[in-house]
Design an enzyme around this catalytic site. Structure first.
Site, PDB file in Angstrom:
ATOM      1  N   ASP A   9      -7.567 -16.435  19.358  1.00  0.00           N
ATOM      2  CA  ASP A   9      -5.876 -16.570  19.217  1.00  0.00           C
ATOM      3  C   ASP A   9      -5.846 -17.376  17.849  1.00  0.00           C
ATOM      4  O   ASP A   9      -6.574 -17.812  17.292  1.00  0.00           O
ATOM      5  CB  ASP A   9      -5.862 -17.497  20.557  1.00  0.00           C
ATOM      6  CG  ASP A   9      -4.328 -18.178  20.392  1.00  0.00           C
ATOM      7  OD1 ASP A   9      -3.430 -17.367  20.452  1.00  0.00           O
ATOM      8  OD2 ASP A   9      -4.199 -19.170  20.400  1.00  0.00           O
ATOM      9  N   LEU A  10      -4.694 -17.365  17.384  1.00  0.00           N
ATOM     10  CA  LEU A  10      -4.253 -17.817  16.327  1.00  0.00           C
ATOM     11  C   LEU A  10      -3.624 -19.276  16.232  1.00  0.00           C
ATOM     12  O   LEU A  10      -4.287 -20.254  15.910  1.00  0.00           O
ATOM     13  CB  LEU A  10      -2.858 -16.761  15.536  1.00  0.00           C
ATOM     14  CG  LEU A  10      -2.798 -17.276  14.223  1.00  0.00           C
ATOM     15  CD1 LEU A  10      -3.899 -17.404  13.019  1.00  0.00           C
ATOM     16  CD2 LEU A  10      -1.711 -16.325  13.562  1.00  0.00           C
ATOM     17  N   ASP A  11      -2.390 -19.173  16.763  1.00  0.00           N
ATOM     18  CA  ASP A  11      -1.897 -20.721  17.014  1.00  0.00           C
ATOM     19  C   ASP A  11      -2.657 -21.623  18.126  1.00  0.00           C
ATOM     20  O   ASP A  11      -2.809 -21.547  19.052  1.00  0.00           O
ATOM     21  CB  ASP A  11      -0.436 -20.626  17.441  1.00  0.00           C
ATOM     22  CG  ASP A  11       0.336 -21.837  17.635  1.00  0.00           C
ATOM     23  OD1 ASP A  11      -0.107 -22.971  16.802  1.00  0.00           O
ATOM     24  OD2 ASP A  11       1.142 -22.129  18.421  1.00  0.00           O
ATOM     25  N   THR A  17       0.303 -23.817  14.031  1.00  0.00           N
ATOM     26  CA  THR A  17       1.814 -23.340  13.623  1.00  0.00           C
ATOM     27  C   THR A  17       2.672 -24.061  14.803  1.00  0.00           C
ATOM     28  O   THR A  17       3.813 -23.901  14.588  1.00  0.00           O
ATOM     29  CB  THR A  17       1.772 -21.721  13.619  1.00  0.00           C
ATOM     30  OG1 THR A  17       0.958 -21.258  14.600  1.00  0.00           O
ATOM     31  CG2 THR A  17       1.560 -21.274  12.351  1.00  0.00           C
ATOM     32  N   LYS A  45       3.533 -23.289  24.076  1.00  0.00           N
ATOM     33  CA  LYS A  45       2.634 -22.651  23.491  1.00  0.00           C
ATOM     34  C   LYS A  45       1.767 -21.315  24.052  1.00  0.00           C
ATOM     35  O   LYS A  45       1.584 -21.489  25.013  1.00  0.00           O
ATOM     36  CB  LYS A  45       1.209 -23.799  23.348  1.00  0.00           C
ATOM     37  CG  LYS A  45       1.573 -25.063  22.453  1.00  0.00           C
ATOM     38  CD  LYS A  45       0.645 -26.087  22.227  1.00  0.00           C
ATOM     39  CE  LYS A  45       1.070 -27.026  21.076  1.00  0.00           C
ATOM     40  NZ  LYS A  45       0.048 -28.116  21.138  1.00  0.00           N
ATOM     41  N   SER A 114      -3.416 -12.397  18.971  1.00  0.00           N
ATOM     42  CA  SER A 114      -2.252 -13.389  18.818  1.00  0.00           C
ATOM     43  C   SER A 114      -0.966 -12.758  19.530  1.00  0.00           C
ATOM     44  O   SER A 114      -0.504 -11.734  19.461  1.00  0.00           O
ATOM     45  CB  SER A 114      -1.886 -13.781  17.690  1.00  0.00           C
ATOM     46  OG  SER A 114      -0.914 -14.677  17.464  1.00  0.00           O
ATOM     47  N   ALA A 115      -0.106 -13.637  20.183  1.00  0.00           N
ATOM     48  CA  ALA A 115       1.192 -13.183  20.922  1.00  0.00           C
ATOM     49  C   ALA A 115       2.286 -13.278  19.816  1.00  0.00           C
ATOM     50  O   ALA A 115       3.486 -12.872  19.909  1.00  0.00           O
ATOM     51  CB  ALA A 115       1.678 -14.385  21.686  1.00  0.00           C
ATOM     52  N   SER A 116       1.813 -13.921  18.291  1.00  0.00           N
ATOM     53  CA  SER A 116       2.873 -14.074  17.342  1.00  0.00           C
ATOM     54  C   SER A 116       3.338 -12.583  16.808  1.00  0.00           C
ATOM     55  O   SER A 116       2.568 -11.853  16.343  1.00  0.00           O
ATOM     56  CB  SER A 116       2.585 -14.916  16.480  1.00  0.00           C
ATOM     57  OG  SER A 116       3.471 -14.883  15.373  1.00  0.00           O
ATOM     58  N   LYS A 145       0.652 -12.998  27.443  1.00  0.00           N
ATOM     59  CA  LYS A 145      -0.292 -13.625  28.067  1.00  0.00           C
ATOM     60  C   LYS A 145       0.397 -14.316  29.354  1.00  0.00           C
ATOM     61  O   LYS A 145       1.340 -14.777  29.166  1.00  0.00           O
ATOM     62  CB  LYS A 145      -1.269 -14.559  27.559  1.00  0.00           C
ATOM     63  CG  LYS A 145      -1.632 -14.122  26.050  1.00  0.00           C
ATOM     64  CD  LYS A 145      -1.953 -14.949  25.184  1.00  0.00           C
ATOM     65  CE  LYS A 145      -2.712 -14.262  23.771  1.00  0.00           C
ATOM     66  NZ  LYS A 145      -2.787 -15.322  22.674  1.00  0.00           N
ATOM     67  N   GLU A 169      -9.481 -19.596  22.970  1.00  0.00           N
ATOM     68  CA  GLU A 169      -7.970 -19.808  23.366  1.00  0.00           C
ATOM     69  C   GLU A 169      -7.701 -21.290  23.431  1.00  0.00           C
ATOM     70  O   GLU A 169      -8.527 -21.924  23.925  1.00  0.00           O
ATOM     71  CB  GLU A 169      -7.637 -19.073  24.573  1.00  0.00           C
ATOM     72  CG  GLU A 169      -6.810 -17.849  24.529  1.00  0.00           C
ATOM     73  CD  GLU A 169      -5.484 -18.052  24.065  1.00  0.00           C
ATOM     74  OE1 GLU A 169      -4.875 -19.180  24.045  1.00  0.00           O
ATOM     75  OE2 GLU A 169      -4.686 -17.126  23.708  1.00  0.00           O
ATOM     76  N   ASP A 170      -6.315 -21.755  23.024  1.00  0.00           N
ATOM     77  CA  ASP A 170      -5.892 -23.203  23.370  1.00  0.00           C
ATOM     78  C   ASP A 170      -4.751 -23.073  24.146  1.00  0.00           C
ATOM     79  O   ASP A 170      -4.541 -24.272  24.832  1.00  0.00           O
ATOM     80  CB  ASP A 170      -5.393 -23.691  21.927  1.00  0.00           C
ATOM     81  CG  ASP A 170      -4.280 -23.106  21.653  1.00  0.00           C
ATOM     82  OD1 ASP A 170      -3.892 -21.628  21.757  1.00  0.00           O
ATOM     83  OD2 ASP A 170      -3.002 -23.795  21.411  1.00  0.00           O
TER      84      ASP A 170
END
Ligand code: B16
Ligand code: MG
Length: 218
Positions: A9-11, A17, A45, A114-116, A145, A169-170
């Site tokens: 995942d990214l953020d 971010t 998030k 990522s969802a972004s 997600k 994942e966070d």
């Protein structure tokens, strides 16, 4: 466990971010006449942009037609993009760069999940796009997600079976998405916010690729 692919995942995993999302959402809430707290922001998030706006409007007890919502989401995004366009590689979370590089050196295939819709801007600003074999972001998937679409698309593009991929994942919805895709999930967080993660770490600062290989040996 046989692991061939790592999906990040990214953020919240590679970079924070969330602080920029928060500033932009808070500004929008202010314009709409209410306060948006950091605690409220936790709910955004891992959630898609439009779902985030719905949560924000729920906090402010405001109902708006879809057209207006679209306009507000675009406005927020313009502000957010102006901030992330100024990001620098020193904003990578501690240990993340080292983990990615050593994972690649060990021969693991890597994917972003990522969802972004702004993931490419961020990866380019951080100068890490080249460390991913595959990049799946919000521009490539339509289901948010906890739907596993983003991670399954990552595994498929890597040409690796889902059960041979590990997700980092966070967000609780992301952990659920990984499990829905039949993947082992390492949570970056605490037992309170990620009770369902298969293993928890506080970040890559204290978790090296060797620790990872010890873990999956078991
Ligand atoms: P955008 P991730 C997610 O990133 C963020 O955690 C979430 O807060 C944000 O709403 C979502 O991306 C969409 O971002 O507005 O840039 O398309 O954790 O999935 O990497
Ligand atoms: Mg995240």
């Amino acid at each position: 466990m046989k692991v061939e692919g790592l999906i990040f995942d990214l953020d919240g995993v590679i970079v924070d971010t969330a602080k920029y999302h928060y500033l932009a959402w808070k500004e929008l809430a202010k314009e709409l006449g209410f306060d948006f707290s950091e605690k409220d922001n936790e709910r955004l998030k891992g959630v898609s942009r439009m779902q985030s706006l719905d949560i924000l409007l729920e906090v402010g007890k405001i109902e708006l037609p879809d057209e207006k919502k679209q306009e507000l989401a675009e406005k927020k995004n313009r502000q957010y993009v102006a901030m992330i366009k100024k990001m620098t590689p020193d904003e990578l979370l501690p240990g993340a760069l080292n983990f990615l590089k050593s994972a690649k050196a060990k021969g693991y295939k890597t994917a972003l999940g990522s969802a972004s819709k702004n993931a490419m801007i961020i990866l380019n600003r951080l100068e890490i796009a080249g460390l991913f074999d595959v990049i799946i972001d919000g521009t490539k998937v339509s289901k948010a997600k906890p739907d596993p679409e983003v991670f399954l698309a990552g595994a498929k593009a890597l040409n690796i079976k889902a059960e041979n991929c590990v997700v980092f994942e966070d967000a609780a919805a992301g952990v659920e998405a990984a499990h829905n895709g039949n993947m082992f999930c390492i949570g970056i967080g605490t037992p309170e916010n990620l009770p369902d993660a298969d293993f928890l770490i506080s970040g890559f600062g204290k978790f090296t690729i060797n620790d990872f290989e010890e873990l999956i040996k078991q």
